[in-house]
Design a protein around this motif. Structure first.
Motif, PDB file in Angstrom:
ATOM      1  N   GLN A 183      33.263  33.309  32.070  1.00 37.94           N
ATOM      2  CA  GLN A 183      33.037  31.791  32.198  1.00 37.94           C
ATOM      3  C   GLN A 183      34.460  31.318  32.382  1.00 37.94           C
ATOM      4  O   GLN A 183      35.321  31.762  31.723  1.00 37.94           O
ATOM      5  N   PRO A 184      34.703  30.270  33.220  1.00 42.39           N
ATOM      6  CA  PRO A 184      35.885  29.616  33.388  1.00 42.39           C
ATOM      7  C   PRO A 184      36.227  29.146  31.773  1.00 42.39           C
ATOM      8  O   PRO A 184      35.631  28.491  31.043  1.00 42.39           O
ATOM      9  N   SER A 185      37.438  29.346  31.448  1.00 40.07           N
ATOM     10  CA  SER A 185      38.068  28.682  30.372  1.00 40.07           C
ATOM     11  C   SER A 185      37.765  29.241  29.207  1.00 40.07           C
ATOM     12  O   SER A 185      37.884  28.737  28.170  1.00 40.07           O
ATOM     13  N   GLY A 186      37.175  30.585  29.227  1.00 41.10           N
ATOM     14  CA  GLY A 186      36.503  31.231  28.206  1.00 41.10           C
ATOM     15  C   GLY A 186      37.513  32.146  27.623  1.00 41.10           C
ATOM     16  O   GLY A 186      37.192  32.902  26.738  1.00 41.10           O
ATOM     17  N   ASP A 187      38.596  32.733  28.472  1.00 42.51           N
ATOM     18  CA  ASP A 187      39.583  33.456  27.514  1.00 42.51           C
ATOM     19  C   ASP A 187      40.501  32.922  26.817  1.00 42.51           C
ATOM     20  O   ASP A 187      40.988  31.749  26.779  1.00 42.51           O
ATOM     21  N   TYR A 188      40.829  33.678  25.641  1.00 50.06           N
ATOM     22  CA  TYR A 188      42.096  33.285  24.817  1.00 50.06           C
ATOM     23  C   TYR A 188      42.799  34.601  24.058  1.00 50.06           C
ATOM     24  O   TYR A 188      42.105  35.633  24.253  1.00 50.06           O
ATOM     25  N   ALA A 189      43.815  34.414  23.461  1.00 49.92           N
ATOM     26  CA  ALA A 189      44.668  35.276  22.879  1.00 49.92           C
ATOM     27  C   ALA A 189      45.019  34.467  21.698  1.00 49.92           C
ATOM     28  O   ALA A 189      45.513  33.472  21.742  1.00 49.92           O
ATOM     29  N   GLU A 190      44.910  35.256  20.470  1.00 53.46           N
ATOM     30  CA  GLU A 190      45.584  34.766  19.317  1.00 53.46           C
ATOM     31  C   GLU A 190      46.279  35.573  18.329  1.00 53.46           C
ATOM     32  O   GLU A 190      46.108  36.817  18.423  1.00 53.46           O
ATOM     33  N   ASN A 191      47.616  35.106  18.057  1.00 56.14           N
ATOM     34  CA  ASN A 191      48.119  35.784  17.040  1.00 56.14           C
ATOM     35  C   ASN A 191      48.498  35.120  15.724  1.00 56.14           C
ATOM     36  O   ASN A 191      48.487  33.599  15.657  1.00 56.14           O
ATOM     37  N   SER A 192      48.117  35.783  14.624  1.00 53.69           N
ATOM     38  CA  SER A 192      48.511  35.041  13.314  1.00 53.69           C
ATOM     39  C   SER A 192      48.839  35.940  12.207  1.00 53.69           C
ATOM     40  O   SER A 192      48.833  37.183  12.342  1.00 53.69           O
ATOM     41  N   VAL A 193      49.716  35.051  11.229  1.00 57.49           N
ATOM     42  CA  VAL A 193      49.925  35.852  10.091  1.00 57.49           C
ATOM     43  C   VAL A 193      49.687  35.162   8.951  1.00 57.49           C
ATOM     44  O   VAL A 193      49.684  33.904   8.888  1.00 57.49           O
ATOM     45  N   ALA A 197      48.892  40.528   9.609  1.00 52.00           N
ATOM     46  CA  ALA A 197      49.374  40.372  10.842  1.00 52.00           C
ATOM     47  C   ALA A 197      48.057  40.568  11.778  1.00 52.00           C
ATOM     48  O   ALA A 197      47.545  41.769  11.482  1.00 52.00           O
ATOM     49  N   ARG A 198      47.800  39.741  12.567  1.00 45.54           N
ATOM     50  CA  ARG A 198      46.476  40.107  13.325  1.00 45.54           C
ATOM     51  C   ARG A 198      46.574  39.658  14.654  1.00 45.54           C
ATOM     52  O   ARG A 198      47.372  38.540  15.030  1.00 45.54           O
ATOM     53  N   HIS A 199      46.212  40.268  15.794  1.00 49.98           N
ATOM     54  CA  HIS A 199      46.046  39.823  16.967  1.00 49.98           C
ATOM     55  C   HIS A 199      44.453  40.095  17.306  1.00 49.98           C
ATOM     56  O   HIS A 199      44.168  41.151  17.118  1.00 49.98           O
ATOM     57  N   GLN A 200      44.149  38.993  18.053  1.00 49.60           N
ATOM     58  CA  GLN A 200      42.804  39.113  18.899  1.00 49.60           C
ATOM     59  C   GLN A 200      42.667  38.581  20.073  1.00 49.60           C
ATOM     60  O   GLN A 200      43.520  37.495  20.484  1.00 49.60           O
ATOM     61  N   GLU A 201      41.833  38.820  20.974  1.00 52.08           N
ATOM     62  CA  GLU A 201      41.529  38.322  22.338  1.00 52.08           C
ATOM     63  C   GLU A 201      40.213  38.409  22.635  1.00 52.08           C
ATOM     64  O   GLU A 201      39.331  38.923  22.202  1.00 52.08           O
ATOM     65  N   ARG A 202      39.827  37.421  23.658  1.00 51.34           N
ATOM     66  CA  ARG A 202      38.549  37.409  24.166  1.00 51.34           C
ATOM     67  C   ARG A 202      38.581  37.166  25.756  1.00 51.34           C
ATOM     68  O   ARG A 202      39.591  36.229  26.198  1.00 51.34           O
ATOM     69  N   GLU A 203      38.026  37.881  26.526  1.00 46.35           N
ATOM     70  CA  GLU A 203      37.930  37.890  27.827  1.00 46.35           C
ATOM     71  C   GLU A 203      36.461  37.474  28.335  1.00 46.35           C
ATOM     72  O   GLU A 203      35.467  38.128  27.949  1.00 46.35           O
ATOM     73  N   SER A 204      36.294  36.541  29.064  1.00 40.54           N
ATOM     74  CA  SER A 204      34.893  35.970  29.503  1.00 40.54           C
ATOM     75  C   SER A 204      34.848  35.794  30.973  1.00 40.54           C
ATOM     76  O   SER A 204      35.794  35.595  31.809  1.00 40.54           O
TER      77      SER A 204
END
Length: 105
Positions: free
Chosen positions: A87-97, A78-85
């Motif tokens: 730049q416009p539209s550069g952020d994301y968050a992801e959850n995965s199993v 189980a994993r969670h990762q995030e990016r804060e940028s």
């Protein structure tokens, strides 16, 4: 385990640079002979001079691994990762199993 790193690259054709700094840590626990739990986490910063971009990334994961037979093992992650940028539209968050079954022949 604890890893610290600082990587700097200069591109020969453009002369631009990017730099990545961060840390990654993991801790494992073996509650039974054939079972292991591993907790990992980390953070890093990536700076690119060509687009004046800075990304901050972080991750956290828990993996359970079990050896069923001498040639058969499996794991669940189980994993969670995030990016804060900056730049416009550069952020994301992801959850995965993810579940894996490994068989050696």
């Amino acid at each position: 385990n604890l890893s610290l790193y600082n990587n700097r690259r200069e591109f020969q054709t453009s002369g631009e640079t990017d730099e990545t700094r961060g840390l990654q840590a993991s801790w494992s626990l073996r509650p039974a002979v054939h079972t292991t739990f591993t907790l990992t986490g980390g953070m890093s910063t990536v700076e690119s001079s060509d687009v004046n971009r800075q990304d901050d990334l972080w991750n956290l994961a828990l993996v359970a691994t079990h050896k069923f037979q001498p040639k058969v093992s499996g794991s669940v992650e189980a994993r969670h990762q995030e990016r804060e940028s900056n730049q416009p539209s550069g952020d994301y968050a992801e959850n995965s199993v993810a579940a894996r079954l490994n068989v050696t022949f």
